[in-house]
Design an enzyme around this catalytic site. Structure first.
Site, short mmCIF file in Angstrom:
data_model
loop_
_atom_site.label_atom_id
_atom_site.label_comp_id
_atom_site.label_asym_id
_atom_site.label_seq_id
_atom_site.Cartn_x
_atom_site.Cartn_y
_atom_site.Cartn_z
N LYS A 51 0.83 -1.20 0.00
CA LYS A 51 0.00 0.00 0.00
C LYS A 51 0.86 1.25 0.00
O LYS A 51 0.46 2.30 -0.43
CB LYS A 51 -0.90 0.00 1.23
CG LYS A 51 -2.10 -0.89 1.02
CD LYS A 51 -3.10 -0.74 2.14
CE LYS A 51 -4.12 -1.86 1.99
NZ LYS A 51 -4.95 -2.06 3.14
N ARG A 52 2.06 1.10 0.51
CA ARG A 52 2.91 2.27 0.63
C ARG A 52 3.79 2.50 -0.59
O ARG A 52 4.40 3.53 -0.72
CB ARG A 52 3.79 2.15 1.88
CG ARG A 52 3.02 2.41 3.15
CD ARG A 52 3.82 1.99 4.36
NE ARG A 52 4.02 0.56 4.38
CZ ARG A 52 3.11 -0.31 4.80
NH1 ARG A 52 1.96 0.11 5.25
NH2 ARG A 52 3.35 -1.59 4.77
#
Ligand code: GLU
Length: 499
Positions: free
Chosen positions: A254-255
């Site tokens: 997600k990052r």
């Protein structure tokens, strides 16, 4: 053989990630291939991490992909509730059962003690994990600790000796040393179960036959396997799908900077067909050298044996390529229908579109379909079909309009077109070419300025086809506008050079 039952079990802790949806795709395809049941179960027991809107985005993403679930939120089913937060009594009951069997115990250790323990282990380079202080307590000591901490957690008593082994369809036979395992928490002090516990209890109660999930869960699987053994339940078939890496071969998270929020692909106008094709073939292959798969083909060909053991790379160029191909597979009516929301948003068509909006759109679609990739780019590609007051592309204008004889050429062509009785590609082409001939100009010298005048751009669909769609009056007016504009620009240039 019983029909397979598979679940997609997301935690609603944010917007779904492409990796989550890829897991859902594999579960869905396996179910549909085998005429099984596809279940959506919401693992919402980590109350602090759950976020608003996440569930809605998960359901929207699945439905948008055409992956409707047979059991789960909004559709119900015989094994509900399908939200773990609504099943707390069930987990409590099974935790008590484990305590009775001597395979779980209440742990009274405070946060502070666990923190100290961790620090001690770290500074002495010892393996981290709970030291099992509460695993074997005498009655008196238990009573004393209970007074100190009336809200204990429940921990699972892992087998300490030997190994935990299981077969994974993708990874083969896996062996884990029990001495490295931890007595993990199954029920937290707030009464909520942990993922590891609720997941196993539910997979059992929901009669899940296959667990297809990301390989990041392999390290938790020994815990699950031991829980199945402790209960005397039959474990499902384990299928760990490879990680997805970004283009720099780092784990796609997600990052990571690569775009991973699934809903953004919906917003950008990717087709569900293209996303399905893309995600299904990210870590799975039919063994054929084949690029384009329809949903039916994927369902027909999907088998677990085709899942790859090596990590898959998220390749945006491949996605865009598939997207273009799927756009071209659509019928005109279908593509027109899918463009409506984007055109409404651009203010090009009414809401709802009128019959004449639709008729006009269906004439434009075949012209842009060969070059269209993202549906969100359609309004820009279609701008000059809907707007008369566009600007001219600077380079094109300089090259083709701001030229000595351009205004005259555009006027002559306007004149010829204006006097046409029949408006068709053939008559348009003839008129445009005749305009050139009358001024001793050749094909390219005529076509380019006319294109820039009509569309503002130097490239685009077939000129005569698009003029046919735009219509006679608007084309004539555009040629005149361009002639006037070019003349005024030429005057400026002239006055600058003479002064
Ligand atoms: N709730 C877990 C997750 O999001 C499910 C993992 C599993 O499928 O067991 O990812």
């Amino acid at each position: 053989m019983n029909k397979p039952r598979l679940r997609f079990a997301p935690s609603p802790t944010g917007s779904p990630h492409v990796g989550n949806i890829r897991t859902a795709v594999f579960n869905y395809l396996y179910c549909r291939h085998n005429d099984g049941t596809f279940i959506l179960r919401i693992e919402d027991t980590d109350r602090e991490r759950c976020t608003e809107g996440s569930l809605e985005e998960i359901m929207l993403s699945l439905r948008w992909m055409g992956m409707d679930w047979d059991e789960g939120p909004e559709v119900g089913g015989d094994y509900g509730p399908y939200f773990q937060s609504q099943r707390l009594d069930i987990y409590k009951k099974y935790a008590e059962e484990l305590i009775e069997r001597g395979r779980a115990y209440r742990c009274y250790c405070t946060k502070e003690r666990l923190e100290e323990l961790r620090k001690y282990q770290e500074s002495n380079k010892l393996p981290l994990g709970y030291d099992r202080r509460c695993r074997e307590l005498g009655l008196d000591e238990r009573a004393r600790l209970e007074r100190e901490n009336p809200e204990p957690v429940i921990r699972f008593a892992m087998n300490i000796e030997g190994t935990t082994e299981f077969d994974d369809v993708v990874r083969g036979h896996l062996v884990f040393d029990n001495s490295l395992q931890d007595d993990f928490v199954i029920i937290k002090s707030d009464g909520y179960p942990t993922y590891n516990f609720a997941n196993v209890v539910d997979d059992h109660l929901m009669q899940i036959t296959h667990v297809i999930r990301g390989e990041e869960f392999i390290s938790s699987t020994p815990k699950h396997v031991q829980l199945y053994e402790a209960f005397g339940w039959k474990a499902p078939i384990w299928v760990s799908v490879p990680l997805i890496l970004d283009e720099r071969r780092r784990k796609l998270s997600k990052r990571s900077d690569t775009q991973t929020r699934f809903v953004s692909y919906i917003e950008d106008g990717y087709l569900p067909e293209a996303m399905l094709n893309f995600l299904a073939t990210m870590g799975w292959s039919s063994g054929e050298d084949k690029k384009i798969y329809t949903r039916e083909e994927l369902i027909q060909q999907f088998t677990l044996e085709g899942i790859s053991t090596s990590a898959a790379v998220f390749d945006l160029a491949r996605l865009n390529d598939l997207q273009g191909e799927h756009v071209r597979l659509l019928s005109v009516d279908d593509l027109a229908g899918r463009l409506i929301p984007f055109l409404k948003e651009a203010g090009y068509i009414g809401d709802p579109p009128t019959p004449s909006d639709l008729e006009y759109l269906k004439r434009i679609v075949p012209l842009i379909q060969p070059r269209l990739v993202l549906l969100k780019d359609a309004p820009d590609m279609m701008l000059y079909f809907y707007r008369d007051d566009f600007d001219y592309e600077e380079k094109g204008a300089r090259k083709y309009l701001i030229k000595e004889n351009s205004p005259q050429l555009l006027e002559v062509v306007a004149e010829k077109l204006g006097s046409l009785h029949e408006w068709s590609c053939t008559t348009i082409e003839r008129a445009v070419r005749e305009g050139g001939i009358s001024l001793n100009m050749e094909g390219g010298q005529v076509i380019h300025p006319v294109r820039v005048a009509i569309t503002g751009r130097t490239v685009g669909p077939g000129l005569f086809e698009l003029m046919d769609v735009i219509g006679k009056d608007r084309c004539v007016a555009r040629l005149r506008r361009a002639a006037d504009w070019a003349r005024s620009r030429l005057e400026v240039v002239e006055s600058q050079t003479s002064s």
